[in-house]
Design an enzyme around this catalytic site. Sequence first.
Site, PDB file in Angstrom:
ATOM      1  N   LYS A  65      11.245 -24.571 -60.899  1.00 41.24           N
ATOM      2  CA  LYS A  65      10.140 -23.671 -60.577  1.00 41.24           C
ATOM      3  C   LYS A  65       9.431 -23.318 -61.878  1.00 41.24           C
ATOM      4  O   LYS A  65      10.004 -23.461 -62.972  1.00 41.24           O
ATOM      5  CB  LYS A  65      10.701 -22.394 -59.935  1.00 41.24           C
ATOM      6  N   SER A 131       0.075 -26.441 -48.997  1.00 44.91           N
ATOM      7  CA  SER A 131       1.458 -26.451 -48.486  1.00 44.91           C
ATOM      8  C   SER A 131       1.807 -25.167 -47.722  1.00 44.91           C
ATOM      9  O   SER A 131       2.847 -25.106 -47.061  1.00 44.91           O
ATOM     10  CB  SER A 131       2.453 -26.672 -49.632  1.00 44.91           C
ATOM     11  N   THR A 135       4.425 -24.239 -44.407  1.00 49.44           N
ATOM     12  CA  THR A 135       5.350 -23.114 -44.653  1.00 49.44           C
ATOM     13  C   THR A 135       5.213 -22.105 -43.517  1.00 49.44           C
ATOM     14  O   THR A 135       6.215 -21.633 -42.964  1.00 49.44           O
ATOM     15  CB  THR A 135       5.052 -22.423 -46.004  1.00 49.44           C
ATOM     16  N   LYS A 168      -1.512 -16.498 -48.439  1.00 49.28           N
ATOM     17  CA  LYS A 168      -1.679 -17.843 -47.860  1.00 49.28           C
ATOM     18  C   LYS A 168      -0.753 -18.050 -46.672  1.00 49.28           C
ATOM     19  O   LYS A 168      -1.148 -18.594 -45.651  1.00 49.28           O
ATOM     20  CB  LYS A 168      -1.401 -18.907 -48.933  1.00 49.28           C
ATOM     21  N   ASP A 188      -0.496  -4.990 -47.019  1.00 48.82           N
ATOM     22  CA  ASP A 188      -0.791  -5.814 -48.197  1.00 48.82           C
ATOM     23  C   ASP A 188      -1.436  -4.906 -49.223  1.00 48.82           C
ATOM     24  O   ASP A 188      -2.196  -3.996 -48.862  1.00 48.82           O
ATOM     25  CB  ASP A 188      -1.736  -6.982 -47.843  1.00 48.82           C
ATOM     26  N   ALA A 250       8.993 -15.064 -47.927  1.00 43.26           N
ATOM     27  CA  ALA A 250       9.181 -14.689 -49.336  1.00 43.26           C
ATOM     28  C   ALA A 250      10.432 -15.340 -49.909  1.00 43.26           C
ATOM     29  O   ALA A 250      11.467 -15.417 -49.231  1.00 43.26           O
ATOM     30  CB  ALA A 250       9.267 -13.175 -49.462  1.00 43.26           C
TER      31      ALA A 250
HETATM   32  N1  NAI Z   1       2.870 -20.977 -50.351  1.00 40.23           N
HETATM   33  C1  NAI Z   1       3.937 -21.584 -49.895  1.00 40.23           C
HETATM   34  O1  NAI Z   1       3.855 -22.655 -49.321  1.00 40.23           O
HETATM   35  C2  NAI Z   1       5.293 -20.970 -50.060  1.00 40.23           C
HETATM   36  C3  NAI Z   1       5.435 -19.632 -50.367  1.00 40.23           C
HETATM   37  N2  NAI Z   1       6.687 -19.091 -50.430  1.00 40.23           N
HETATM   38  C4  NAI Z   1       6.880 -17.688 -50.763  1.00 40.23           C
HETATM   39  O2  NAI Z   1       6.201 -16.882 -49.790  1.00 40.23           O
HETATM   40  C5  NAI Z   1       5.688 -15.712 -50.421  1.00 40.23           C
HETATM   41  C6  NAI Z   1       4.161 -15.643 -50.205  1.00 40.23           C
HETATM   42  O3  NAI Z   1       3.582 -16.794 -50.759  1.00 40.23           O
HETATM   43  P1  NAI Z   1       2.000 -17.063 -50.642  1.00 40.23           P
HETATM   44  O4  NAI Z   1       1.519 -16.595 -49.323  1.00 40.23           O
HETATM   45  O5  NAI Z   1       1.818 -18.465 -51.030  1.00 40.23           O
HETATM   46  O6  NAI Z   1       1.454 -16.112 -51.794  1.00 40.23           O
HETATM   47  P2  NAI Z   1       0.001 -15.440 -51.926  1.00 40.23           P
HETATM   48  O7  NAI Z   1      -0.140 -15.073 -53.348  1.00 40.23           O
HETATM   49  O8  NAI Z   1      -1.032 -16.278 -51.286  1.00 40.23           O
HETATM   50  O9  NAI Z   1       0.177 -14.114 -51.026  1.00 40.23           O
HETATM   51  C7  NAI Z   1       1.002 -13.053 -51.344  1.00 40.23           C
HETATM   52  C8  NAI Z   1       0.394 -11.803 -50.727  1.00 40.23           C
HETATM   53  O10 NAI Z   1       1.306 -10.717 -50.907  1.00 40.23           O
HETATM   54  C9  NAI Z   1       0.563  -9.577 -51.295  1.00 40.23           C
HETATM   55  N3  NAI Z   1       1.455  -8.656 -51.991  1.00 40.23           N
HETATM   56  C10 NAI Z   1       1.893  -8.702 -53.255  1.00 40.23           C
HETATM   57  N4  NAI Z   1       2.692  -7.650 -53.515  1.00 40.23           N
HETATM   58  C11 NAI Z   1       2.762  -6.948 -52.366  1.00 40.23           C
HETATM   59  C12 NAI Z   1       3.438  -5.756 -51.991  1.00 40.23           C
HETATM   60  N5  NAI Z   1       4.195  -5.072 -52.850  1.00 40.23           N
HETATM   61  N6  NAI Z   1       3.281  -5.309 -50.718  1.00 40.23           N
HETATM   62  C13 NAI Z   1       2.498  -5.977 -49.836  1.00 40.23           C
HETATM   63  N7  NAI Z   1       1.845  -7.109 -50.148  1.00 40.23           N
HETATM   64  C14 NAI Z   1       1.963  -7.583 -51.394  1.00 40.23           C
HETATM   65  C15 NAI Z   1      -0.570 -10.137 -52.145  1.00 40.23           C
HETATM   66  O11 NAI Z   1      -1.643  -9.228 -52.248  1.00 40.23           O
HETATM   67  C16 NAI Z   1      -0.927 -11.398 -51.374  1.00 40.23           C
HETATM   68  O12 NAI Z   1      -1.916 -11.158 -50.385  1.00 40.23           O
HETATM   69  C17 NAI Z   1       6.090 -15.793 -51.897  1.00 40.23           C
HETATM   70  O13 NAI Z   1       7.336 -15.149 -52.078  1.00 40.23           O
HETATM   71  C18 NAI Z   1       6.270 -17.289 -52.104  1.00 40.23           C
HETATM   72  O14 NAI Z   1       7.167 -17.571 -53.167  1.00 40.23           O
HETATM   73  C19 NAI Z   1       7.812 -19.832 -50.160  1.00 40.23           C
HETATM   74  C20 NAI Z   1       7.701 -21.139 -49.839  1.00 40.23           C
HETATM   75  C21 NAI Z   1       6.452 -21.844 -49.838  1.00 40.23           C
HETATM   76  O1  AKG Z   2       5.218 -25.117 -51.810  1.00 41.20           O
HETATM   77  C1  AKG Z   2       5.269 -25.784 -52.854  1.00 41.20           C
HETATM   78  O2  AKG Z   2       4.281 -26.167 -53.492  1.00 41.20           O
HETATM   79  C2  AKG Z   2       6.585 -26.219 -53.422  1.00 41.20           C
HETATM   80  C3  AKG Z   2       7.752 -25.599 -52.775  1.00 41.20           C
HETATM   81  C4  AKG Z   2       8.073 -24.293 -53.362  1.00 41.20           C
HETATM   82  O3  AKG Z   2       7.836 -24.006 -54.494  1.00 41.20           O
HETATM   83  C5  AKG Z   2       8.767 -23.330 -52.524  1.00 41.20           C
HETATM   84  O4  AKG Z   2       9.152 -23.685 -51.418  1.00 41.20           O
HETATM   85  O5  AKG Z   2       8.970 -22.189 -52.976  1.00 41.20           O
END
Ligand code: NAI
Ligand code: AKG
Length: 355
Positions: A65, A131, A135, A168, A188, A250
Amino acid sequence: MFCNDPETGLKAIIAIHNTTLGPALGGCRMRPYKTVDDALEDVLRLSKGMTYKCAAADVDFGGGKAVIIGDPLSDKSPELFRAFGQFVESLNGRFYTGTDMGTTPEDFVHALKETNCIVGVPEEYGGNGDSSVPTAKGVIYGLEATNKMIYGTTSLEGRAYAIQGLGKVGFKVAETLLEFGADLYVTDINEAAVNNLLMKAESLNGRVRAVEGKEIYRTDADVFVPCALGGVINDETIELLRVKAIAGSANNQLLETRHGDLLKEKGILYAPDYIVNSGGLIQVADELYTPNKQRVLQKTRAIYDTLLEIYQQAEKRNVSTVIAANQFCEDRIERRKRRNSFFNHAKPAKWAIRS
Ligand SMILES: NC(=O)C1=CN([C@@H]2O[C@H](COP(=O)(O)OP(=O)(O)OC[C@H]3O[C@@H](n4cnc5c(N)ncnc54)[C@H](O)[C@@H]3O)[C@@H](O)[C@H]2O)C=CC1
Ligand SMILES: O=C(O)CCC(=O)C(=O)O
């Protein structure tokens, strides 16, 4: 590997946890970490999670990572991502990366100019696209398996879900749940994301209540769906939670493994995060071969079966679902370790990794 590029302001850390199953693969998170130690702790925990996620999803990659220390709203530039790409390239195929919290596929189009070891890029750049789409699909399969375990039915309709984070992944999960006729509590820190969902709900005739901060732990929802930060399941929040289950995207939701035992004691069914959120990994791993959408869908659907199997194993052994899931993955890695010492992979696999 610590990456420093004063010219572009890049400060990043790449962590490779385990490569028994193959080269390390894992997204890159961008956050304004308060200290380098915070960033280091996050990337080490996340990379370990990827080792388990790869094993659970049965993809031939290891755990890695990256984190970029910076504010995604103000510190991004094409040059910063190109500099990051150069550091990734210097690892010579040991590490593949793409999006995570705070980064988007478009950011990595810049990194792609410096290295081929980038995944999750838009289709017009030869990737499988965002991606977070698979997810979010995987989270829905995870919620169905969880409902099956608790209520004996996969139906998502008519139940209430408390979603933390409408980024996302969280936003897409919320939309799908509304389409299925579920009730939502959402929160959020980004007000615009909440307003967008409220507008969406109106167009779908859905019921959404927006709550602030810690209120999300105190709702009367059936399932808590964490889709923002890790560490949100801890001593304090377990006291507050009144849900029957937790299943969200998450990474590293439990602050410590022992919190899995506390949830079990409290009768809250926990869906191990790295199983529920493996849809993105499945898609980006696939992208490194010859992309095939049907295969991605099929493997993402398997999240439902894997999760039910873990629930059943945990029940049978009277252990937490985390312990059962970790054992399931460690057994897979151990089995591969034995084969690795037997074959030396002189030839690439039939579906050779993109060079
Ligand atoms: N994008 C993906 O395909 C994957 C994401 N994840 C995990 O899923 C989670 C979300 O990922 P994404 O949606 O890609 O990230 P993102 O950055 O698009 O969205 C995260 C959201 O959480 C909000 N946020 C941050 N702190 C907060 C809090 N204290 N309370 C409420 N909302 C808060 C942000 O404002 C944002 O809207 C992360 O933990 C990430 O590691 C896991 C696997 C794959
Ligand atoms: O979603 C990705 O780009 C890679 C996979 C990943 O980092 C995750 O599942 O946390």
